[in-house]
Design a protein around this motif. Sequence first.
Motif, PDB file in Angstrom:
ATOM      1  N   VAL A 183       8.364  -4.754  21.873  1.00  0.00           N
ATOM      2  CA  VAL A 183       6.928  -4.814  21.618  1.00  0.00           C
ATOM      3  C   VAL A 183       6.697  -5.600  20.333  1.00  0.00           C
ATOM      4  O   VAL A 183       5.876  -6.497  20.285  1.00  0.00           O
ATOM      5  N   GLY A 184       7.459  -5.252  19.282  1.00  0.00           N
ATOM      6  CA  GLY A 184       7.376  -6.070  18.079  1.00  0.00           C
ATOM      7  C   GLY A 184       7.742  -5.344  16.808  1.00  0.00           C
ATOM      8  O   GLY A 184       7.916  -4.119  16.779  1.00  0.00           O
ATOM      9  N   PRO A 185       7.850  -6.100  15.710  1.00  0.00           N
ATOM     10  CA  PRO A 185       8.193  -5.548  14.394  1.00  0.00           C
ATOM     11  C   PRO A 185       6.965  -4.978  13.710  1.00  0.00           C
ATOM     12  O   PRO A 185       5.835  -5.395  13.959  1.00  0.00           O
ATOM     13  N   PHE A 186       7.190  -4.007  12.819  1.00  0.00           N
ATOM     14  CA  PHE A 186       6.105  -3.459  12.012  1.00  0.00           C
ATOM     15  C   PHE A 186       6.668  -2.931  10.706  1.00  0.00           C
ATOM     16  O   PHE A 186       7.860  -2.623  10.602  1.00  0.00           O
ATOM     17  N   GLY A 187       5.805  -2.803   9.715  1.00  0.00           N
ATOM     18  CA  GLY A 187       6.234  -2.247   8.439  1.00  0.00           C
ATOM     19  C   GLY A 187       5.089  -2.200   7.459  1.00  0.00           C
ATOM     20  O   GLY A 187       4.069  -2.859   7.642  1.00  0.00           O
ATOM     21  N   VAL A 188       5.252  -1.379   6.421  1.00  0.00           N
ATOM     22  CA  VAL A 188       4.307  -1.328   5.308  1.00  0.00           C
ATOM     23  C   VAL A 188       5.122  -1.338   4.019  1.00  0.00           C
ATOM     24  O   VAL A 188       6.342  -1.279   4.047  1.00  0.00           O
ATOM     25  N   MET A 189       4.426  -1.405   2.889  1.00  0.00           N
ATOM     26  CA  MET A 189       5.102  -1.392   1.591  1.00  0.00           C
ATOM     27  C   MET A 189       4.725  -0.122   0.840  1.00  0.00           C
ATOM     28  O   MET A 189       3.890   0.654   1.267  1.00  0.00           O
ATOM     29  N   GLY A 190       5.342   0.077  -0.310  1.00  0.00           N
ATOM     30  CA  GLY A 190       4.898   1.163  -1.166  1.00  0.00           C
ATOM     31  C   GLY A 190       5.830   2.338  -1.316  1.00  0.00           C
ATOM     32  O   GLY A 190       5.428   3.477  -1.080  1.00  0.00           O
ATOM     33  N   GLY A 191       7.100   2.124  -1.705  1.00  0.00           N
ATOM     34  CA  GLY A 191       7.989   3.219  -2.072  1.00  0.00           C
ATOM     35  C   GLY A 191       8.056   4.320  -1.027  1.00  0.00           C
ATOM     36  O   GLY A 191       8.329   4.085   0.155  1.00  0.00           O
ATOM     37  N   PHE A 192       7.786   5.543  -1.453  1.00  0.00           N
ATOM     38  CA  PHE A 192       7.894   6.705  -0.569  1.00  0.00           C
ATOM     39  C   PHE A 192       6.715   6.807   0.400  1.00  0.00           C
ATOM     40  O   PHE A 192       6.688   7.682   1.262  1.00  0.00           O
ATOM     41  N   MET A 193       5.754   5.895   0.279  1.00  0.00           N
ATOM     42  CA  MET A 193       4.672   5.821   1.267  1.00  0.00           C
ATOM     43  C   MET A 193       5.172   5.224   2.578  1.00  0.00           C
ATOM     44  O   MET A 193       4.563   5.437   3.637  1.00  0.00           O
ATOM     45  N   GLN A 194       6.286   4.515   2.555  1.00  0.00           N
ATOM     46  CA  GLN A 194       6.660   3.709   3.715  1.00  0.00           C
ATOM     47  C   GLN A 194       6.873   4.502   5.006  1.00  0.00           C
ATOM     48  O   GLN A 194       6.291   4.155   6.042  1.00  0.00           O
ATOM     49  N   PRO A 195       7.669   5.571   5.039  1.00  0.00           N
ATOM     50  CA  PRO A 195       7.768   6.307   6.300  1.00  0.00           C
ATOM     51  C   PRO A 195       6.447   6.938   6.710  1.00  0.00           C
ATOM     52  O   PRO A 195       6.164   7.078   7.911  1.00  0.00           O
ATOM     53  N   GLN A 196       5.630   7.306   5.727  1.00  0.00           N
ATOM     54  CA  GLN A 196       4.311   7.855   6.026  1.00  0.00           C
ATOM     55  C   GLN A 196       3.424   6.792   6.673  1.00  0.00           C
ATOM     56  O   GLN A 196       2.682   7.067   7.630  1.00  0.00           O
ATOM     57  N   GLY A 197       3.504   5.566   6.154  1.00  0.00           N
ATOM     58  CA  GLY A 197       2.758   4.465   6.742  1.00  0.00           C
ATOM     59  C   GLY A 197       3.251   4.130   8.133  1.00  0.00           C
ATOM     60  O   GLY A 197       2.453   3.838   9.036  1.00  0.00           O
ATOM     61  N   HIS A 198       4.582   4.181   8.343  1.00  0.00           N
ATOM     62  CA  HIS A 198       5.139   3.927   9.672  1.00  0.00           C
ATOM     63  C   HIS A 198       4.576   4.922  10.688  1.00  0.00           C
ATOM     64  O   HIS A 198       4.171   4.541  11.793  1.00  0.00           O
ATOM     65  N   VAL A 199       4.557   6.194  10.323  1.00  0.00           N
ATOM     66  CA  VAL A 199       4.056   7.233  11.229  1.00  0.00           C
ATOM     67  C   VAL A 199       2.589   6.988  11.556  1.00  0.00           C
ATOM     68  O   VAL A 199       2.172   7.079  12.724  1.00  0.00           O
ATOM     69  N   GLN A 200       1.800   6.655  10.546  1.00  0.00           N
ATOM     70  CA  GLN A 200       0.370   6.471  10.775  1.00  0.00           C
ATOM     71  C   GLN A 200       0.073   5.230  11.614  1.00  0.00           C
ATOM     72  O   GLN A 200      -0.800   5.249  12.489  1.00  0.00           O
ATOM     73  N   VAL A 201       0.798   4.143  11.367  1.00  0.00           N
ATOM     74  CA  VAL A 201       0.597   2.936  12.164  1.00  0.00           C
ATOM     75  C   VAL A 201       0.990   3.181  13.625  1.00  0.00           C
ATOM     76  O   VAL A 201       0.272   2.796  14.554  1.00  0.00           O
ATOM     77  N   ILE A 202       2.135   3.828  13.837  1.00  0.00           N
ATOM     78  CA  ILE A 202       2.609   4.084  15.205  1.00  0.00           C
ATOM     79  C   ILE A 202       1.652   5.009  15.961  1.00  0.00           C
ATOM     80  O   ILE A 202       1.315   4.769  17.133  1.00  0.00           O
ATOM     81  N   THR A 203       1.203   6.086  15.305  1.00  0.00           N
ATOM     82  CA  THR A 203       0.281   6.989  15.999  1.00  0.00           C
ATOM     83  C   THR A 203      -1.065   6.325  16.248  1.00  0.00           C
ATOM     84  O   THR A 203      -1.703   6.570  17.277  1.00  0.00           O
ATOM     85  N   ASN A 204      -1.501   5.468  15.321  1.00  0.00           N
ATOM     86  CA  ASN A 204      -2.752   4.726  15.550  1.00  0.00           C
ATOM     87  C   ASN A 204      -2.645   3.840  16.789  1.00  0.00           C
ATOM     88  O   ASN A 204      -3.576   3.741  17.590  1.00  0.00           O
ATOM     89  N   LEU A 205      -1.499   3.192  16.940  1.00  0.00           N
ATOM     90  CA  LEU A 205      -1.289   2.293  18.077  1.00  0.00           C
ATOM     91  C   LEU A 205      -1.153   3.056  19.391  1.00  0.00           C
ATOM     92  O   LEU A 205      -1.772   2.698  20.400  1.00  0.00           O
ATOM     93  N   ILE A 206      -0.339   4.095  19.380  1.00  0.00           N
ATOM     94  CA  ILE A 206       0.046   4.760  20.632  1.00  0.00           C
ATOM     95  C   ILE A 206      -0.895   5.904  20.999  1.00  0.00           C
ATOM     96  O   ILE A 206      -1.341   6.012  22.140  1.00  0.00           O
ATOM     97  N   ASP A 207      -1.224   6.759  20.043  1.00  0.00           N
ATOM     98  CA  ASP A 207      -2.078   7.913  20.345  1.00  0.00           C
ATOM     99  C   ASP A 207      -3.551   7.532  20.457  1.00  0.00           C
ATOM    100  O   ASP A 207      -4.269   8.055  21.307  1.00  0.00           O
ATOM    101  N   PHE A 208      -3.977   6.615  19.575  1.00  0.00           N
ATOM    102  CA  PHE A 208      -5.412   6.340  19.488  1.00  0.00           C
ATOM    103  C   PHE A 208      -5.786   4.949  19.998  1.00  0.00           C
ATOM    104  O   PHE A 208      -6.921   4.528  19.863  1.00  0.00           O
ATOM    105  N   HIS A 209      -4.783   4.240  20.550  1.00  0.00           N
ATOM    106  CA  HIS A 209      -5.019   2.963  21.248  1.00  0.00           C
ATOM    107  C   HIS A 209      -5.768   1.938  20.384  1.00  0.00           C
ATOM    108  O   HIS A 209      -6.619   1.193  20.873  1.00  0.00           O
ATOM    109  N   MET A 210      -5.432   1.904  19.096  1.00  0.00           N
ATOM    110  CA  MET A 210      -6.028   0.906  18.216  1.00  0.00           C
ATOM    111  C   MET A 210      -5.346  -0.432  18.407  1.00  0.00           C
ATOM    112  O   MET A 210      -4.150  -0.496  18.739  1.00  0.00           O
TER     113      MET A 210
END
Length: 507
Positions: free
Chosen positions: A429-456
């Motif tokens: 499907v493709g690459p994704f990522g965010v920046m920001g130290g310990f925010m990064q896994p939190q950002g990964h979770v939010q981006v993935i759920t936005n895409l898959i759960d909420f169809h953004m």
Amino acid sequence: MKFNPEEYKYSSRRNVVYGHRGMVATSQPLASQTGLEMLKKGGNAVDAAIATAACLTVVEPTSNGLGSDAFALVWIKDKLHGLNASGYSPSSISMDKLKDRGFNEIPKYGVIPVMVPGAPAAWVELSEKFGKLSLKEVLNPAINYAKNGFTVSVNVKKAWDTSYNIYKKQQGEEFKYWFSTFTKNNKTPEFGELWKLPHHAYTLESIADTNGSSFYKGYIADKIDEFFKKYNGYLSKEDLANYKPEWVEPITVNYRGYDVYEIPPNGQGLVALMALNIIKGFDFSYKDNSDTYHKQIEAIKLAFADGQKYITDSNYMKININKLLSDDYSEKRRKTITDMALMPESGDPNSGGTVYLCTADGDGNMVSYIQSNYMGFGSGIVVPETGIAFANRLHNFSYDNNHDNCLMPNKKTYHTIIPGFLMKDGKAVGPFGVMGGFMQPQGHVQVITNLIDFHMNPQEALDAPRWQWIKGKQIEIEPTVPYHIVNDLIKRGHEVKIQPNLNSFGR
């Protein structure tokens, strides 16, 4: 004209961008253009990623540099490859030595927290294994910007000033070379100023001409060795000469029919996967719901508690990763989540300052890539006349002998930077990522759920307001999170802070 380049009174919206023959996404327009230039020359996504990464060390030196570490997920010829180019601690360092010198903790700045840089070796490794163009051609745009100058962008200027104010408070002659490299007349660049980094050009040319050997085994390595001996550091030319990036097998979980991939430890991608494994047992009806926020936050807290206890150099991990990612363990962790905010505690599975970029080419090859100095410019240490600003990753080691991630010689530490990759039914499907130290896994979770759960759509998934867990029951949220959600999170026991600094949520 009089205007404030930091001020934006009105909300704006960017459309989804489509491409057919290739695409490059970075935090800096000049770097993105550099990657596209490689594609136009006949290079592939890997060439574009290397060129972009090298360019970012010049045009955004506030977040990464020639002394950075790097990780990559490379999709090529229908296979996903993982590259761990994080450095290890010097062979001569130990907790006992630091304690004998009077250190009660591992310092953030100076020569002590410096490890072997991995990014230049990552460029060489990626180029040799998958690149189509020569390394010299790929590094040439970065060399040109370093020699001839680049315009300093708004976020870079702000971050530059932040680091300046930090390093001017540090004691010791060794810090003066940061100022001689990154300031003029003891001043940082202005917004939009044309800025040159000639020492960067020197080192980049040397890396290009020698295929990286000068950095790790040649005269640049000798300069590094001489500097750290002079200022009582631990990094040596032997440490540099023995370094080599590792090709690793990516780790994955299936989230509602999609396979989410991360780099295995010592990276913290495991935290994102553990959190996704926990929340996939919940049914999220819609995004702007306090219950959705609460359950995602609680899952991240539990995943971080485990990650901060167990993640370290994979050669020293005492817990099997598969156990941490098992459905049985995830279900056990899920059952600890209630309607109220909990203090995060690690479980026992045995009982049951970064730049991110991604590229794609017309043949379907893709790269998810991240490199960082950590805490802005990093340690504040620059070897004279090389432009090499060293990361301070050694600060992430534990100073406790009983901790899995305790400081030891020749060891990789818990690492914050993580590239992500998404697949479905064996196809990219493709690459994704965010920046920001310990925010990064939190950002990964939010981006993935936005895409898959909420169809953004992808742009919307990035634009959506974010939250981040800080510690204990403390969370920060962006100002645009609806008030009814903020109010309910407070009622559930979360200690909520509205954070206006949006960069802290992962650019």
